[in-house]
Design a protein around this motif. Structure first.
Motif, mmCIF file in Angstrom:
data_model
loop_
_atom_site.group_PDB
_atom_site.id
_atom_site.type_symbol
_atom_site.label_atom_id
_atom_site.label_comp_id
_atom_site.label_asym_id
_atom_site.label_seq_id
_atom_site.Cartn_x
_atom_site.Cartn_y
_atom_site.Cartn_z
ATOM 1 N N CYS A 13 0.837 -1.208 0.000
ATOM 2 C CA CYS A 13 0.000 0.000 0.000
ATOM 3 C C CYS A 13 0.868 1.253 0.000
ATOM 4 O O CYS A 13 0.559 2.239 -0.674
ATOM 5 C CB CYS A 13 -0.903 0.035 1.238
ATOM 6 N N ARG A 36 2.023 1.908 -3.440
ATOM 7 C CA ARG A 36 0.965 2.506 -4.279
ATOM 8 C C ARG A 36 0.895 4.014 -4.003
ATOM 9 O O ARG A 36 0.764 4.832 -4.917
ATOM 10 C CB ARG A 36 -0.348 1.807 -3.917
ATOM 11 N N LEU A 37 0.996 4.376 -2.728
ATOM 12 C CA LEU A 37 1.016 5.791 -2.350
ATOM 13 C C LEU A 37 2.249 6.489 -2.922
ATOM 14 O O LEU A 37 2.163 7.603 -3.454
ATOM 15 C CB LEU A 37 1.036 5.901 -0.816
ATOM 16 N N ALA A 75 3.941 5.755 -5.514
ATOM 17 C CA ALA A 75 3.747 5.962 -6.955
ATOM 18 C C ALA A 75 2.776 7.114 -7.201
ATOM 19 O O ALA A 75 2.988 7.948 -8.073
ATOM 20 C CB ALA A 75 3.221 4.686 -7.596
ATOM 21 N N GLY A 76 1.726 7.172 -6.389
ATOM 22 C CA GLY A 76 0.684 8.176 -6.585
ATOM 23 C C GLY A 76 1.135 9.589 -6.262
ATOM 24 O O GLY A 76 0.559 10.560 -6.747
ATOM 25 N N GLN A 91 4.636 10.273 -6.226
ATOM 26 C CA GLN A 91 6.007 10.345 -6.723
ATOM 27 C C GLN A 91 6.976 10.768 -5.616
ATOM 28 O O GLN A 91 7.796 11.676 -5.767
ATOM 29 C CB GLN A 91 6.092 11.284 -7.941
ATOM 30 N N TYR A 119 1.666 -0.763 -10.150
ATOM 31 C CA TYR A 119 2.334 0.534 -10.082
ATOM 32 C C TYR A 119 3.804 0.447 -9.704
ATOM 33 O O TYR A 119 4.464 1.470 -9.526
ATOM 34 C CB TYR A 119 1.594 1.448 -9.089
ATOM 35 N N MET A 172 6.517 2.489 -11.272
ATOM 36 C CA MET A 172 6.511 3.932 -11.004
ATOM 37 C C MET A 172 7.019 4.272 -9.608
ATOM 38 O O MET A 172 6.980 5.424 -9.202
ATOM 39 C CB MET A 172 5.086 4.469 -11.188
ATOM 40 N N ALA A 204 -0.190 1.249 7.084
ATOM 41 C CA ALA A 204 -0.356 1.844 5.750
ATOM 42 C C ALA A 204 -1.247 3.086 5.816
ATOM 43 O O ALA A 204 -0.998 4.077 5.124
ATOM 44 C CB ALA A 204 -0.946 0.815 4.781
ATOM 45 N N ASN A 205 -2.257 3.040 6.666
ATOM 46 C CA ASN A 205 -3.126 4.209 6.863
ATOM 47 C C ASN A 205 -2.321 5.392 7.366
ATOM 48 O O ASN A 205 -2.485 6.533 6.911
ATOM 49 C CB ASN A 205 -4.227 3.907 7.891
ATOM 50 N N CYS A 263 -0.034 6.950 4.703
ATOM 51 C CA CYS A 263 -0.819 7.782 3.776
ATOM 52 C C CYS A 263 -1.179 9.119 4.423
ATOM 53 O O CYS A 263 -0.944 10.189 3.845
ATOM 54 C CB CYS A 263 -2.070 7.019 3.359
ATOM 55 N N LEU A 264 -1.723 9.058 5.612
ATOM 56 C CA LEU A 264 -2.136 10.278 6.321
ATOM 57 C C LEU A 264 -0.949 11.210 6.563
ATOM 58 O O LEU A 264 -1.023 12.424 6.307
ATOM 59 C CB LEU A 264 -2.778 9.892 7.664
ATOM 60 N N TYR A 313 0.581 12.827 3.098
ATOM 61 C CA TYR A 313 -0.216 13.944 2.566
ATOM 62 C C TYR A 313 -0.159 15.157 3.499
ATOM 63 O O TYR A 313 -0.012 16.294 3.060
ATOM 64 C CB TYR A 313 -1.672 13.522 2.351
ATOM 65 N N ILE A 337 -2.045 6.740 -11.678
ATOM 66 C CA ILE A 337 -2.548 5.844 -10.626
ATOM 67 C C ILE A 337 -4.068 5.991 -10.569
ATOM 68 O O ILE A 337 -4.578 7.101 -10.442
ATOM 69 C CB ILE A 337 -1.939 6.230 -9.260
ATOM 70 N N LEU A 372 -6.093 5.243 -4.699
ATOM 71 C CA LEU A 372 -5.346 4.719 -3.554
ATOM 72 C C LEU A 372 -6.167 3.621 -2.882
ATOM 73 O O LEU A 372 -7.343 3.433 -3.174
ATOM 74 C CB LEU A 372 -5.068 5.853 -2.555
ATOM 75 N N ASN A 411 -6.825 3.498 3.289
ATOM 76 C CA ASN A 411 -5.912 4.643 3.375
ATOM 77 C C ASN A 411 -6.671 5.945 3.152
ATOM 78 O O ASN A 411 -6.462 6.941 3.851
ATOM 79 C CB ASN A 411 -4.814 4.535 2.310
#
Lengths: 180, 180
Positions: free
Chosen positions: A16, A19-20, A22-23, A25, A50, A53, A139-140, A143-144, A147, B133, B136, B140
């Motif tokens: 996960c 994926r973040l 990649a999303g 970069q 992904y 990337m 993973a949460n 992500c939090l 961002y 992408i 997500l 997440n």
């Protein structure tokens, strides 16, 4: 911005995070020992197509990771590092981040090793949660925190104009182990 | 603040949302059909021992969910609803939320049903990601959006003073199916 997972254990969470990564970069670092093989099917699956990337580095240990991160900015590493911890330190939402911040996360069951926590005692960041809950899913939290740190730092977020444009490399079947 | 998962498919993601719901003391709603049973072991496991602390409602359909949510505030529901969507609408970080906001998330593979999206076209919220992408991970996104909305709304976050105090109900082995 860099994301560092120290001794991650659960392949789904690391996938996960990929994926973040990649999303947004944002480079992703794993510090060994890992609780899974880079060939693990759940790792690959959680990162979907992904992986091509993702800028992934796998480091033999924390010092090797630090050496590589030091190259990314002239600012002293102890100012750039933020240790995400379930308890103690400053709230994520009251912390000022910068473009060269390094977000460091510990393992799902053990958190960050004491030697890393003790080396940067001023750099702990916690996420506010009810005291009856030990922690959120790793993973949460990645992500939090990523961002929130990017918004705090004033980094431009990806310009999502509503379109989705599949990357041709998504069809190459790149696996995490191919990247390092 | 309320979290609504419409037709969630993957039990692990819904369990993670439950852990978040317990950690923030925010009510959680599932709208049927669900892609799993409430007795699913992965659902239970991802929510750990925190199910007794989750305010969970399971609704037969979207209208039943709306009826229940309408009771929560005098403000019209169309002002309170925010539809989290991979594409289109306003950025999560430019959206103003309020204490009575309702955060609505679609399924992992299909997103939100068109009839819901079309009913509240002004209420779409997207999370900025690289256009290559598609989206997500759902759990997440739930975590990121809920914290961001609470900070935007000026809602007090849990007062984490650095301690962890296990809830005695954590030992009761409460399962998601016991709550509804």
């Amino acid at each position: 911005m860099d994301i560092v997972l120290v001794n991650p254990e659960i392949p789904h969470n690391s996938g996960c995070a990929a994926r973040l990564s990649a999303g947004l970069q944002v480079p992703l670092h794993f510090v060994k020992p890992l609780g899974f093989s880079l060939e693990d099917k759940y790792l690959k699956r959680a990162g979907l197509d992904y992986w091509a990337m993702v800028e992934l580095s796998v480091h033999d240990n924390w010092d090797a990771c630090l050496s590589k991160l030091a190259d990314g900015s002239d600012r002293p590493i102890h100012q750039r590092i933020h240790l995400l911890s379930a308890r103690g330190g400053k709230s994520l939402f009251e912390t000022q981040f910068a473009e060269d911040s390094i977000l460091v996360f510990g393992s799902e069951t053990k958190g960050l090793p004491a030697e890393i926590m003790n080396e940067y005692p001023e750099q702990r960041v916690y996420i506010p949660i009810d005291k009856r809950i030990r922690s959120l899913n790793l993973a949460n939290v990645v992500c939090l925190a990523t961002y929130t740190a990017m918004v705090s730092a004033g980094v431009d977020l990806p310009n999502n104009d509503g379109s989705h444009q599949r990357d041709p490399r998504a069809d190459d079947g790149v696996r995490p182990g191919d990247l390092v």
